[in-house]
Write a protein that holds these residues in place. Structure first.
Motif, short mmCIF file in Angstrom:
data_model
loop_
_atom_site.label_atom_id
_atom_site.label_comp_id
_atom_site.label_asym_id
_atom_site.label_seq_id
_atom_site.Cartn_x
_atom_site.Cartn_y
_atom_site.Cartn_z
N ARG A 158 0.85 -1.18 0.00
CA ARG A 158 0.00 0.00 0.00
C ARG A 158 0.89 1.24 0.00
NH1 ARG A 158 -3.79 -1.72 5.01
NH2 ARG A 158 -1.70 -1.91 5.88
N CYS A 159 0.54 2.19 -0.83
CA CYS A 159 1.32 3.42 -0.92
C CYS A 159 0.89 4.35 0.21
CB CYS A 159 1.07 4.07 -2.28
SG CYS A 159 2.17 5.44 -2.62
N LEU A 160 1.82 4.63 1.13
CA LEU A 160 1.50 5.40 2.33
C LEU A 160 1.78 6.89 2.19
CD1 LEU A 160 3.03 3.03 5.05
CD2 LEU A 160 0.71 3.01 4.13
N TYR A 161 2.79 7.23 1.41
CA TYR A 161 3.22 8.63 1.38
C TYR A 161 4.07 8.86 0.13
CZ TYR A 161 4.73 13.10 3.45
OH TYR A 161 4.93 14.43 3.71
N ASN A 162 4.01 10.07 -0.39
CA ASN A 162 4.80 10.41 -1.57
C ASN A 162 5.27 11.85 -1.47
OD1 ASN A 162 4.61 11.58 -4.67
ND2 ASN A 162 5.56 9.56 -4.52
N GLU A 163 6.52 12.07 -1.80
CA GLU A 163 7.07 13.43 -1.72
C GLU A 163 8.04 13.66 -2.86
OE1 GLU A 163 9.00 16.75 1.08
OE2 GLU A 163 7.68 15.20 1.82
N LYS A 164 8.02 14.88 -3.37
CA LYS A 164 9.00 15.28 -4.38
C LYS A 164 10.32 15.55 -3.67
CE LYS A 164 9.51 16.57 -8.81
NZ LYS A 164 9.10 15.73 -9.96
N GLY A 165 11.28 14.65 -3.82
CA GLY A 165 12.52 14.77 -3.07
C GLY A 165 13.62 15.52 -3.79
N HIS A 166 13.77 15.28 -5.09
CA HIS A 166 14.83 15.92 -5.88
C HIS A 166 14.22 16.37 -7.20
CE1 HIS A 166 18.25 14.61 -3.29
NE2 HIS A 166 17.41 13.64 -2.98
N ASP A 167 14.36 17.64 -7.51
CA ASP A 167 13.71 18.21 -8.67
C ASP A 167 14.12 17.55 -9.99
OD1 ASP A 167 12.27 19.98 -7.15
OD2 ASP A 167 13.75 21.58 -7.29
N LEU A 168 15.37 17.19 -10.11
CA LEU A 168 15.86 16.63 -11.38
C LEU A 168 15.89 15.10 -11.37
CD1 LEU A 168 18.80 19.10 -12.07
CD2 LEU A 168 16.46 19.18 -12.94
N GLY A 169 15.46 14.49 -10.29
CA GLY A 169 15.40 13.03 -10.24
C GLY A 169 16.19 12.44 -9.09
N VAL A 170 15.61 11.42 -8.46
CA VAL A 170 16.30 10.67 -7.41
C VAL A 170 17.23 9.65 -8.06
CG1 VAL A 170 15.97 9.07 -5.46
CG2 VAL A 170 14.33 10.93 -5.84
N THR A 171 18.38 9.44 -7.47
CA THR A 171 19.31 8.43 -8.00
C THR A 171 19.61 7.32 -7.00
OG1 THR A 171 21.16 9.81 -7.29
CG2 THR A 171 20.45 10.02 -9.58
N CYS A 172 19.31 7.54 -5.71
CA CYS A 172 19.64 6.54 -4.71
C CYS A 172 18.96 6.89 -3.39
CB CYS A 172 21.15 6.48 -4.50
SG CYS A 172 21.66 5.39 -3.17
N CYS A 173 18.70 5.88 -2.56
CA CYS A 173 18.23 6.13 -1.20
C CYS A 173 18.72 5.02 -0.29
CB CYS A 173 16.70 6.25 -1.13
SG CYS A 173 15.79 4.80 -1.70
N ASP A 174 18.89 5.34 0.98
CA ASP A 174 19.38 4.35 1.94
C ASP A 174 18.92 4.73 3.35
OD1 ASP A 174 20.79 2.05 2.74
OD2 ASP A 174 22.56 3.21 3.27
N PHE A 175 18.62 3.73 4.17
CA PHE A 175 18.26 3.95 5.56
C PHE A 175 19.48 3.75 6.46
CE2 PHE A 175 13.82 3.31 4.33
CZ PHE A 175 13.15 4.12 5.23
N SER A 176 19.54 4.54 7.53
CA SER A 176 20.49 4.26 8.60
C SER A 176 19.93 3.13 9.44
CB SER A 176 20.71 5.50 9.48
OG SER A 176 21.46 5.16 10.63
N SER A 177 20.76 2.17 9.79
CA SER A 177 20.28 1.02 10.57
C SER A 177 20.14 1.35 12.05
CB SER A 177 21.25 -0.15 10.42
OG SER A 177 22.54 0.19 10.92
N GLN A 178 20.63 2.55 12.46
CA GLN A 178 20.59 2.91 13.87
C GLN A 178 19.38 3.79 14.18
OE1 GLN A 178 22.89 1.57 16.02
NE2 GLN A 178 23.45 0.47 14.15
N ALA A 179 18.84 3.62 15.36
CA ALA A 179 17.72 4.44 15.79
C ALA A 179 18.15 5.90 15.92
CB ALA A 179 17.18 3.94 17.13
N VAL A 180 17.22 6.81 15.64
CA VAL A 180 17.51 8.23 15.79
C VAL A 180 17.59 8.57 17.27
CG1 VAL A 180 16.63 10.54 15.37
CG2 VAL A 180 16.37 8.79 13.62
N SER A 181 18.71 9.15 17.69
CA SER A 181 18.86 9.40 19.12
C SER A 181 19.55 10.71 19.45
CB SER A 181 19.65 8.26 19.78
OG SER A 181 20.92 8.14 19.19
N ASP A 182 20.40 11.23 18.54
CA ASP A 182 21.17 12.44 18.86
C ASP A 182 20.71 13.59 17.97
OD1 ASP A 182 22.94 14.36 19.57
OD2 ASP A 182 24.75 13.25 19.04
N TYR A 183 19.93 14.52 18.54
CA TYR A 183 19.39 15.62 17.75
C TYR A 183 20.07 16.95 18.08
CZ TYR A 183 15.94 12.06 18.79
OH TYR A 183 15.34 10.86 19.04
N SER A 184 20.93 16.95 19.09
CA SER A 184 21.41 18.21 19.65
C SER A 184 22.26 19.01 18.68
CB SER A 184 22.23 17.92 20.91
OG SER A 184 23.35 17.10 20.60
#
Length: 588
Positions: A255-281
């Protein structure tokens, strides 16, 4: 940033996206059509607006503007940046055409090419495995990836198939045909190895059941090509990217949950960090984004329900790398929030990948360079310029300080980091003790090679040294049991093992990151505040300044003053923490 479109769970992707058109391009590292696609897209990056993270400059003065919103051929090329080191240790030149993609398992490196082959190499000495190359595809191979266990390798091709291979003997396990036979541009395993996603040039996406080798779910985007894909660390969703610039989030039911225009001229790659988000300071706008998202969730969720947050990177033809925050809430669906933009490349960025500890992000570009970014500060740690043509792929090895980069120059370069600088308190040396105790003999051999001790691999294998045995080795056992005669070599091995134990012990104690010196990554004894506002160990910062460095170790910006002020508040906090740890150890 372009327009943002929120999609409801269960909504058809084709209906929701309507007449959005996706133009073909490469995916994370695989760029079979790059020659034609990249023409006319080499432009200047945008600095954008909003809150700004620190700017930094590499040793060759390549600016990095970080904009925030709410056969093996040995080589000995070394690049230095702020006393950190990356060394080119091997160049693989076996492919006869452009290298499209590379991926690591715990013991192997896989590469694929326009020459229709997949090649596998041992991480011990980078020799090609006996059953390599793998042949079966009739046209260019665009992507290859290991299952999380490393037992299966997937590859996809212009021939419209995704093939599964046994990594122990090279036997082909299955041929999965894309609906309508469209060229397959990208494939990815889910974190639990239960599913495999394949995305094709006609916009079709297939979720395959790996156990039954049957089509489980399918979807499509009208009139487009899907070329980039990444699973979230928990496997509950995955993101696809397109050359029209869209980033689309899907759940495990397609199911398609969300869509966003990320790069005006085209996306070439994406990757997730395997670590939980914890340091925002260290990124104010990111903290603001997180705070707003948490408030929104708190208004809609009650009881034990809540949200999880993942960091994702994407790159594109606009020369930019963007970091995103993805929330996954039980009742709200999911949401993609822009975090910041990393500019530094002077041409389209074709590949990006997080290190396994999430502390670094590597990118490869049409400008022929590889940049390694600090994900906390946005600064460029290294710029590597060994390739002679477009850099199409990059990948970090799990657990050990190695990086592979591939290029249209038909080569794959293997880079080694100085573990003390880059993997102190992270990566391999940040593994929990029980995890290291479970290392196989092969994984110990890989660790030895990473420490520059590959001559001892045979001795360790002969004595069946696995992870548990490695941690228990002493000077006496190195001499009497393993028969290592050289005193200097014994001392070096023991020192490496002690360093590994020390890092493991530090992690098991859970030392707060703010108590660690950013330079040494060790617990501070005499913390001082520098003009950049960061706290450092006094001796480390004095040593930094004594070498005539007049820039901040964290931001690379000039220090307005060289005065170091004792941080007594931080020192008291560290002492209180140490007392607490001592009491805890006494009771246990």
């Amino acid at each position: 940033m372009g327009t943002r479109r929120r999609l409801r769970p269960g909504t058809s992707a084709a209906n929701q996206l309507g007449e959005d058109r996706l133009r073909p391009r490469g995916q994370r590292g695989a760029v079979p059509l790059a020659r034609s696609l990249l023409q006319g897209h080499v432009g200047a990056g945008e600095s954008g607006t909003g809150l700004c993270c620190p700017q930094s400059h590499t040793w060759r003065a390549v600016p990095c503007h970080v904009t925030c919103s709410g056969g093996a051929r040995p080589a000995e090329v070394t690049w230095f940046k702020a006393d950190k080191m990356v060394k080119l240790i091997h160049t693989l030149a076996d492919h006869s055409d452009d290298v499209n993609y590379c991926d690591f398992s715990s013991s192997c490196l896989a590469t694929c090419s326009l020459d229709k082959t997949i090649r596998l190499y041992s991480l011990n000495n980078f020799t090609e495995l006996p059953y390599s190359p793998l042949k079966g595809h009739t046209y260019a191979v665009h992507c290859c990836c290991f299952s999380p266990s490393g037992h299966i390798l997937a590859s996809c091709s212009t021939d419209g198939t995704t093939m599964l291979w046994n990594t122990h003997n090279g036997q082909r396990l299955a041929v999965l045909k894309q609906p309508r036979g469209s060229p397959v541009r990208v494939c990815r395993f889910s974190p639990d190895s239960a599913y495999l996603v394949s995305g094709a040039a006609d916009g079709s996406i297939v979720l395959w059941n790996v156990q039954s080798l049957k089509l489980y779910r399918s979807g499509s985007v009208k009139d487009g090509s899907l070329v980039a894909c990444a699973f979230s660390p928990n496997g509950n969703l995955f993101v696809t990217g397109s050359s029209c610039g869209d980033l689309t989030i899907w759940d495990d039911k397609m199911r398609c949950l969300y869509n966003e225009k990320g790069h005006d001229l085209g996306v070439t790659c994406c990757d997730f960090s395997s670590q939980a988000v914890s340091d925002y300071s260290r990124c104010p706008s990111f903290a603001l984004v997180l705070e707003l998202m948490m408030k929104k969730c708190s208004r809609n969720l009650s009881g034990e329900q809540g949200s999880r947050y993942f960091r994702m990177a994407s790159c594109g033809q606009d020369n930019q790398i963007k970091l995103w925050l993805i929330s996954l809430a039980d009742l709200l669906g999911c949401e993609l929030k822009y975090e910041c933009t990393l500019n530094g490349h002077s041409a389209p960025v074709l590949a990006c990948a997080f290190s396994y500890d999430g502390q670094m992000l590597v990118s490869g570009s049409v400008d022929k360079s590889i940049m390694i970014h600090d994900t906390k500060t946005g600064s460029i740690l290294h710029t590597l310029t060994q390739h002679t043509r477009y850099v199409t792929t990059c990948a970090f090895a799990p657990d050990i300080p190695l990086l592979a980069t591939g290029s249209m120059d038909k080569t794959v370069n293997i880079w080694q980091f100085d573990p003390k600088q880059h993997f102190a308190g992270s990566g391999l040396e940040d593994e929990p003790k029980m995890s290291i105790e479970n290392w196989s003999e092969e994984e110990v051999s890989v660790w030895l090679c990473a420490q520059g001790l590959k001559d001892l691999v045979g001795i360790f294998k002969m004595n069946n040294i696995d992870g548990k045995e490695l941690l228990s080795l002493t000077k006496h056992s190195l001499s009497n049991d393993l028969k290592i005669e050289s005193l200097g070599l014994r001392s070096k091995v023991f020192r490496k093992i002690e360093e590994l134990r020390s890092k493991v012990d530090s992690v098991s104690l859970g030392i707060p990151d703010e108590f660690l010196c950013p330079i040494t990554r060790e617990l501070m004894e005499e913390p001082v505040i520098a003009a950049d506002g960061y706290s450092y160990e006094k001796e480390a910062m004095e040593n930094w300044i004594s070498k005539k460095r007049r820039s901040s170790p964290m931001t690379n910006l000039p220090l307005q003053s060289l005065i170091l002020t004792p941080n007594r508040t931080l020192k008291m906090a560290i002492n209180r923490w140490l007392e607490t740890q001592q009491k805890y150890n006494e009771t246990t």
